[in-house]
Design an enzyme around this catalytic site. Structure first.
Site, PDB file in Angstrom:
ATOM      1  N   SER A 136       1.618  -9.784  -0.797  1.00 30.44           N
ATOM      2  CA  SER A 136       1.236  -8.370  -0.690  1.00 30.44           C
ATOM      3  C   SER A 136       1.487  -7.765   0.687  1.00 30.44           C
ATOM      4  O   SER A 136       1.669  -6.555   0.809  1.00 30.44           O
ATOM      5  CB  SER A 136      -0.235  -8.205  -1.068  1.00 30.44           C
TER       6      SER A 136
ATOM      7  N   LYS B 159       0.799  -1.226   0.000  1.00 26.59           N
ATOM      8  CA  LYS B 159       0.000   0.000   0.000  1.00 26.59           C
ATOM      9  C   LYS B 159       0.832   1.277   0.000  1.00 26.59           C
ATOM     10  O   LYS B 159       0.414   2.298  -0.526  1.00 26.59           O
ATOM     11  CB  LYS B 159      -0.964  -0.009   1.190  1.00 26.59           C
TER      12      LYS B 159
ATOM     13  N   GLU C  27     -10.044   6.682   3.155  1.00 27.02           N
ATOM     14  CA  GLU C  27     -10.963   5.689   3.707  1.00 27.02           C
ATOM     15  C   GLU C  27     -10.120   4.500   4.144  1.00 27.02           C
ATOM     16  O   GLU C  27      -9.017   4.300   3.641  1.00 27.02           O
ATOM     17  CB  GLU C  27     -11.970   5.237   2.642  1.00 27.02           C
TER      18      GLU C  27
HETATM   19  C1  LIG Z   1      -5.265  -3.913   1.435  1.00 22.72           C
HETATM   20  C2  LIG Z   1      -4.572  -5.175   1.171  1.00 22.72           C
HETATM   21  C3  LIG Z   1      -4.942  -6.023   0.101  1.00 22.72           C
HETATM   22  C4  LIG Z   1      -6.125  -5.759  -0.776  1.00 22.72           C
HETATM   23  O1  LIG Z   1      -6.022  -4.616  -1.593  1.00 22.72           O
HETATM   24  P1  LIG Z   1      -5.729  -4.712  -3.151  1.00 22.72           P
HETATM   25  O2  LIG Z   1      -6.042  -3.337  -3.625  1.00 22.72           O
HETATM   26  O3  LIG Z   1      -6.637  -5.744  -3.741  1.00 22.72           O
HETATM   27  O4  LIG Z   1      -4.305  -5.073  -3.318  1.00 22.72           O
HETATM   28  C5  LIG Z   1      -4.183  -7.161  -0.118  1.00 22.72           C
HETATM   29  N1  LIG Z   1      -3.156  -7.489   0.678  1.00 22.72           N
HETATM   30  C6  LIG Z   1      -2.780  -6.715   1.713  1.00 22.72           C
HETATM   31  C7  LIG Z   1      -1.625  -7.143   2.557  1.00 22.72           C
HETATM   32  C8  LIG Z   1      -3.478  -5.546   2.002  1.00 22.72           C
HETATM   33  O5  LIG Z   1      -3.088  -4.792   3.047  1.00 22.72           O
END
Ligand SMILES: *Cc1c(COP(=O)(O)O)cnc(C)c1O
Length: 386
Positions: A370, A91, A113
């Site tokens: 992610s 993020k 948000e």
């Molecule tokens: C917020 C988040 C997501 C989901 O958001 P995307 O916009 O689909 O990437 C996925 N993995 C993590 C670790 C997150 O914090």
């Protein structure tokens, strides 16, 4: 031409995307679009962003080959380690881009948000770094569920407002943040957290996450001498997935975006309009937006970014979904076999790889990790009896 060229002037990816907002929001979207176009073409802006990504966020993120888990599954598995970024996920790429852009536009305040709180924490972090004010809207239900992240945001100097309208979750927080933005647009920028919302957000946020795919492609060639056979990422709004897909969309790699079974917007393939965009979204027989339910709050979004709907509609990417039970197993599996605790969101991607392993024998599979799972440990203590 690349499949991920810019969207049309009206912000359309095929029949998806667009700018479905009240009249009062149109000038704000137009001003943002113009500012982004100008900044993105300016090498000094790119250099400033690259510098902060390198010296603050910790980029480039590494690739880790999972030799034990790969052997167990009968494939070569590599992780793109977005979990190692500052604040623990992908993020920060988007948030630093938007915060620098806001500053360039002369704005002094960020509005954001948040659902689980991860985007709120990233926004609060960027605001602290750049000396900006920040207000985060969060559904009252989420404020209660995510007390730790609420405290983090406050610690970083941000204001958190609990939203009591509607279902008191993420989709209501987005509505409130947009309302704030309309009223304060002279001084504020709306820092949206995924590749969704009205044009230019889905495009702009994708561009800020392209760095994931650019690094991953170069690292893959270095490691395998080739692009991966399969690239896998979890999908909430779809920003980490679009980031890594962008590096391989014009290659032969199979692209797989994994949704939670309780938030499977793409596989239902029902287009609708929500939060300023036309995209696939979960709706009931009357076209009312449905609540998403998943073990990971970060994927609890009933819609999906419009470019994913487009990639699905043309058959370039596929969007299977996995159950909470599969996710819990994958969460433990990565911890035990590789010593890496994944975010529950990211564990969705691994859950699909585990399920699909019999058809992936001998292939090279790159998974976007992610985020890290520290934030999910307390929740999993209630689920797993160890
Ligand atoms: C917020 C988040 C997501 C989901 O958001 P995307 O916009 O689909 O990437 C996925 N993995 C993590 C670790 C997150 O914090």
């Amino acid at each position: 031409m690349s499949l991920m060229a810019e969207p049309s002037a009206s912000g359309r990816f095929g029949e998806f995307g667009g700018r479905f907002v009240p009249e009062t929001l149109v000038p704000a979207c137009q001003e943002l679009e113009a500012a982004f176009v100008e900044a993105w073409a300016d090498p000094s802006f790119r250099a400033e962003l690259d510098d902060v990504l390198r010296t603050y966020a910790g980029r480039p993120s590494i690739l880790t080959e999972c030799t034990q888990l790969g052997a167990k599954l009968g494939l070569r598995l590599v992780l793109k380690r977005e979990d190692l970024n500052h604040t623990g996920s992908h993020k920060i790429n988007n948030v630093l881009g938007q915060a620098l852009l806001a500053k360039r536009m002369g704005k002094k305040r960020l509005v954001a948000e948040t659902g689980a709180g991860q985007h709120g924490v990233a926004s609060a972090t960027a605001a602290a770094l750049l000396g900006m004010e920040c207000k985060v809207y969060m559904g009252a239900v989420d404020v209660e569920r995510q007390a730790l992240n609420v405290f983090r945001m406050k610690l970083l100097g941000s204001e958190v407002e609990a939203v009591h309208s509607g279902s008191r979750t993420l989709k209501d927080a987005v509505n409130e943040a947009m309302r704030d933005w309309v009223a304060t647009v002279e001084t504020s920028h709306y820092c949206l957290g995924s590749v969704m919302g009205p044009h230019p957000y889905p495009w702009m946020v994708r561009e800020f996450h392209r760095v994931i795919g650019q690094e991953a492609r170069a690292q893959s060639i270095e490691m395998f001498g080739d692009v991966p056979d399969v690239v896998v990422a979890c999908v909430g709004g779809g920003s980490n997935a679009i980031g890594i897909f962008s590096g391989f969309v014009d290659d032969r790699s199979r692209l797989v975006g994994v949704e939670p079974a309780g938030g499977a917007a793409v596989s239902r393939a029902q287009p609708g309009v929500v939060h300023g965009m036309r995209s696939y979204l979960m709706q009931d027989e009357y076209g009312q937006v449905q609540e998403a339910h998943s073990i990971s709050a970060g994927l609890d979004y009933p819609g999906v970014g419009p470019e994913h709907s487009y990639l699905s509609s043309i058959g370039r990417a596929e969007y299977p979904n996995v159950t909470d039970a599969e996710v819990i197993k994958a969460f433990q599996l990565l911890a035990r076999t590789e010593g890496i605790i994944p975010a529950l969101e990211s564990a969705h991607a691994l859950a699909w790889i585990v399920r699909a392993a019999p058809e992936l024998q001998g292939q090279t599979v790159m998974m976007n990790l992610s985020g890290r799972g520290d934030k999910d440990v307390a929740q999993m203590m209630d689920v797993l009896a160890l």
